[in-house]
Design a protein around this motif. Structure first.
Motif, short mmCIF file in Angstrom:
data_model
loop_
_atom_site.label_atom_id
_atom_site.label_comp_id
_atom_site.label_asym_id
_atom_site.label_seq_id
_atom_site.Cartn_x
_atom_site.Cartn_y
_atom_site.Cartn_z
N THR A 89 0.81 -1.22 0.00
CA THR A 89 0.00 0.00 0.00
C THR A 89 0.85 1.28 0.00
O THR A 89 0.61 2.18 -0.82
N GLU A 119 9.39 -12.29 10.49
CA GLU A 119 8.56 -12.88 11.54
C GLU A 119 9.09 -14.27 11.85
O GLU A 119 9.90 -14.81 11.11
N GLY A 124 1.93 -20.96 7.15
CA GLY A 124 1.17 -19.76 6.79
C GLY A 124 1.85 -18.45 7.17
O GLY A 124 1.31 -17.38 6.95
N TYR A 126 5.56 -16.58 6.73
CA TYR A 126 6.88 -16.67 6.11
C TYR A 126 7.56 -15.31 6.16
O TYR A 126 6.94 -14.30 6.47
N VAL A 134 -4.94 -4.90 -3.73
CA VAL A 134 -5.92 -4.18 -4.55
C VAL A 134 -6.23 -2.85 -3.87
O VAL A 134 -6.52 -2.82 -2.67
N GLU A 135 -6.13 -1.76 -4.63
CA GLU A 135 -6.36 -0.44 -4.03
C GLU A 135 -7.31 0.38 -4.91
O GLU A 135 -7.14 0.42 -6.14
N ARG A 262 -6.59 -4.21 13.06
CA ARG A 262 -5.57 -4.32 12.02
C ARG A 262 -4.21 -3.90 12.56
O ARG A 262 -4.11 -3.18 13.54
N LEU A 264 -1.76 -2.19 11.03
CA LEU A 264 -1.12 -1.04 10.40
C LEU A 264 -1.91 0.21 10.81
O LEU A 264 -3.12 0.14 10.98
N THR A 284 -5.89 -15.73 8.84
CA THR A 284 -6.36 -14.55 8.12
C THR A 284 -5.85 -14.61 6.68
O THR A 284 -4.65 -14.53 6.43
N TYR A 291 -8.33 4.00 4.12
CA TYR A 291 -7.19 4.75 4.67
C TYR A 291 -7.17 6.16 4.07
O TYR A 291 -6.30 6.54 3.30
N PHE A 308 -7.25 -3.71 0.00
CA PHE A 308 -7.00 -4.92 0.79
C PHE A 308 -5.83 -5.69 0.19
O PHE A 308 -5.42 -5.41 -0.94
N ILE A 310 -4.48 -9.89 -0.13
CA ILE A 310 -4.68 -11.32 0.12
C ILE A 310 -3.29 -11.95 0.27
O ILE A 310 -2.39 -11.64 -0.51
N GLY A 311 -3.12 -12.85 1.23
CA GLY A 311 -1.87 -13.61 1.35
C GLY A 311 -1.95 -14.82 0.42
O GLY A 311 -2.79 -15.69 0.61
N ARG A 314 -1.40 -18.44 1.89
CA ARG A 314 -2.55 -18.91 2.68
C ARG A 314 -3.73 -19.24 1.77
O ARG A 314 -4.43 -20.24 1.98
P1 HAM Z 1 -1.84 -7.29 6.28
O1 HAM Z 1 -3.00 -7.71 7.10
O2 HAM Z 1 -0.60 -6.91 7.00
O3 HAM Z 1 -2.35 -6.08 5.38
O4 HAM Z 1 -1.48 -8.42 5.24
C1 HAM Z 1 -2.44 -8.92 4.32
C2 HAM Z 1 -2.39 -10.43 4.26
O5 HAM Z 1 -1.05 -10.88 3.98
C3 HAM Z 1 -2.74 -11.15 5.54
O6 HAM Z 1 -4.14 -11.23 5.72
C4 HAM Z 1 -2.12 -12.51 5.33
O7 HAM Z 1 -2.96 -13.33 4.53
C5 HAM Z 1 -0.88 -12.18 4.55
N1 HAM Z 1 0.32 -12.19 5.42
C6 HAM Z 1 0.69 -11.25 6.30
N2 HAM Z 1 1.86 -11.59 6.91
C7 HAM Z 1 2.22 -12.78 6.39
C8 HAM Z 1 3.33 -13.66 6.58
N3 HAM Z 1 4.34 -13.37 7.41
N4 HAM Z 1 3.37 -14.83 5.86
C9 HAM Z 1 2.38 -15.13 5.00
N5 HAM Z 1 1.32 -14.33 4.76
C10 HAM Z 1 1.23 -13.17 5.44
C11 HAM Z 1 -1.57 -5.39 4.53
O8 HAM Z 1 -0.48 -5.74 4.15
C12 HAM Z 1 -2.24 -4.14 3.97
N6 HAM Z 1 -1.27 -3.46 3.08
C13 HAM Z 1 -3.52 -4.49 3.26
C14 HAM Z 1 -4.19 -3.30 2.63
C15 HAM Z 1 -4.15 -2.94 1.33
N7 HAM Z 1 -4.92 -2.40 3.28
C16 HAM Z 1 -5.34 -1.49 2.43
N8 HAM Z 1 -4.86 -1.79 1.23
#
Ligand code: HAM
Length: 429
Positions: A89, A119, A124, A126, A134-135, A262, A264, A284, A291, A308, A310-311, A314
């Motif tokens: 983002t 981390e 799930g 990494y 997507v923005e 959240r 962030l 998740t 924002y 949002f 998506i990971g 996962r």
């Molecule tokens: P976030 O919740 O930090 O949001 O990450 C989004 C997704 O990334 C999580 O729901 C999860 O599926 C995946 N994820 C996060 N950390 C890890 C990890 N260490 N290993 C594997 N998968 C992971 C954001 O990053 C925001 N930028 C989302 C956003 C976009 N908000 C507004 N626009």
């Protein structure tokens, strides 16, 4: 004398994606691109490396990501402080400001690729993982918040996923958060005795995150803390209500979760997560929200936005249960040959097959028929084309079905003249 070389291994938490798995990624990516195009989203690509201050400012100093998870270093050549993106983002907002994208109209954009967070790895989770991000930049109304969530509902359907549910909350506006923050700090000060060390440290810097604790001893305290939702004014509530109504219209079920904050700092109003119980602790699959202050915070002309991520790891893990995302075979046709003339003919015919849009592997080298058939079978091809000395002499080719059951013990096979081969193959593949 050559020195012995100690084998180099991939870094902890950073995975190799090998061809069998990678083909599932490609299938998913193709599905996702078509899904995004159906809503008018266009791709943009920003660098993996950005100035560290983009993330400290954008994501927030007192967040797990900025405090302890970023891969940051000082560039030895010019002393710049740099960071491997821990999310998309901030970089996408930086790019939209830098290129005046929001000057005349809003933009629906997406990006896909690796992001980096230091981390503790587990299933799930990494250190290099991938996001589909997507923005919707420049959109203020609740219609777009709802559209994004409804859009995700469609993706889960396309992928055959049912064990995934939506959690929803509103974080209100800055002044509402400020009023809640004062009340919360006062509450936390009154409950100092149950706070762990991290909570005490964060109590004055990021009190909302204190409530996000996993510490069982702090659950009661967190459950009874003043709720941000109760501090929302009429406008924020109306925005949230409109999102909820539109979700109900679309038949999307959700659970209101006042504890959803959240990780962030840039969010306001709508926030949401899609979660599943199928993936263990890291359930998740997708998180996002509005924002509206970030573009201005990063030096742009004020503009609202919502999005949002998506990971991907996962999501693919979850898809493994649904069986919708499968890997295509290596090829459709595997060409087997015997003798120098047949080998050259095989190469020529394979080019013609590719002209017709077929995916073809010609056996490389000159091993016996038996081992070539084994390879053909392992390739997943549905047909083998066989060229031996007899076929060369009679300007023909044999076609063998590799996937259909043998008839009366005989594998199905047919010999056709070369001038009919392409037509037959296109009919049979
Ligand atoms: P976030 O919740 O930090 O949001 O990450 C989004 C997704 O990334 C999580 O729901 C999860 O599926 C995946 N994820 C996060 N950390 C890890 C990890 N260490 N290993 C594997 N998968 C992971 C954001 O990053 C925001 N930028 C989302 C956003 C976009 N908000 C507004 N626009």
């Amino acid at each position: 004398m050559t020195q012995s070389f100690q084998k180099v291994r991939a870094l902890t938490g950073m995975k190799d994606i090998l061809p069998d798995t990678s083909s599932q990624w490609e299938t998913l990516e193709a599905t996702v691109r078509a899904w995004l195009a159906a809503y008018g989203y266009r791709n943009m690509r920003t660098p993996v490396l950005e100035q560290t201050r983009l993330f400290t400012r954008g994501i927030g100093e007192v967040t797990d990501i900025v405090e302890k998870e970023m891969y940051s270093f000082t560039d030895a050549l010019n002393n710049e402080h740099l960071t491997m993106r821990p999310e998309f983002t901030a970089g996408m907002v930086r790019a939209s400001i830098e290129h005046n994208m929001l000057y005349d109209r809003p933009h629906r954009v997406y990006a896909m690729g690796p992001v980096f967070r230091h981390e503790k790895p587990q299933r799930g989770r990494y250190r290099q993982f991938h996001q589909i991000d997507v923005e919707a930049l420049g959109f203020a109304g609740p219609d777009i918040d709802a559209e994004l969530i409804i859009m995700l509902g469609r993706l889960w359907k396309i992928l055959g996923l049912s064990d995934i549910r939506l959690e929803l909350n509103s974080l209100g506006q800055a002044h509402e958060r400020a009023a809640h923050r004062s009340a919360l700090i006062e509450y936390l000060e009154q409950h100092q005795e149950v706070l762990d060390e991290e909570a005490r440290r964060r109590m004055h810097t990021n009190p909302l995150r204190v409530l996000d604790t996993k510490n069982p001893a702090m659950q009661d305290m967190a459950n009874n803390a003043p709720r941000l939702f109760d501090f929302l004014g009429a406008e924020s509530l109306a925005h949230f209500q409109e999102v909820c109504d539109r979700l109900s219209d679309a038949g999307i079920e959700y659970r209101l979760n006042p504890r959803l904050v959240r990780g962030l700092d840039y969010y306001n109003l709508t926030v949401f997560e899609w979660v599943t119980d199928r993936l263990g602790a890291q359930g998740t699959v997708c998180g996002g929200g509005r924002y509206d202050g970030l573009i201005e915070l990063l030096g742009g002309k004020p503009a609202p936005a919502v999005g949002f991520a998506i990971g991907v790891e996962r999501l693919l893990d979850l898809c493994a249960h649904s069986g919708e995302v499968t890997s295509p075979p290596e090829c459709q046709v595997y060409v087997i040959h015997q003798g120098a003339a047949a080998q050259r003919l095989a190469a020529r015919l394979a080019e013609q097959m590719r002209d017709e849009g077929l995916r073809v592997i010609v056996h490389a080298g000159s091993t016996g028929f038996k081992s070539q058939f084994k390879r053909a079978d392992a390739s997943g091809a549905s047909l083998a084309v066989i060229l031996g000395e007899d076929e060369v002499a009679s300007a023909s080719a044999s076609i063998k079905w590799l996937r259909e059951p043998a008839i009366e013990g005989q594998p199905q096979q047919e010999t056709v003249p070369l001038d009919r081969l392409m037509k037959e193959l296109k009919l049979k593949v």
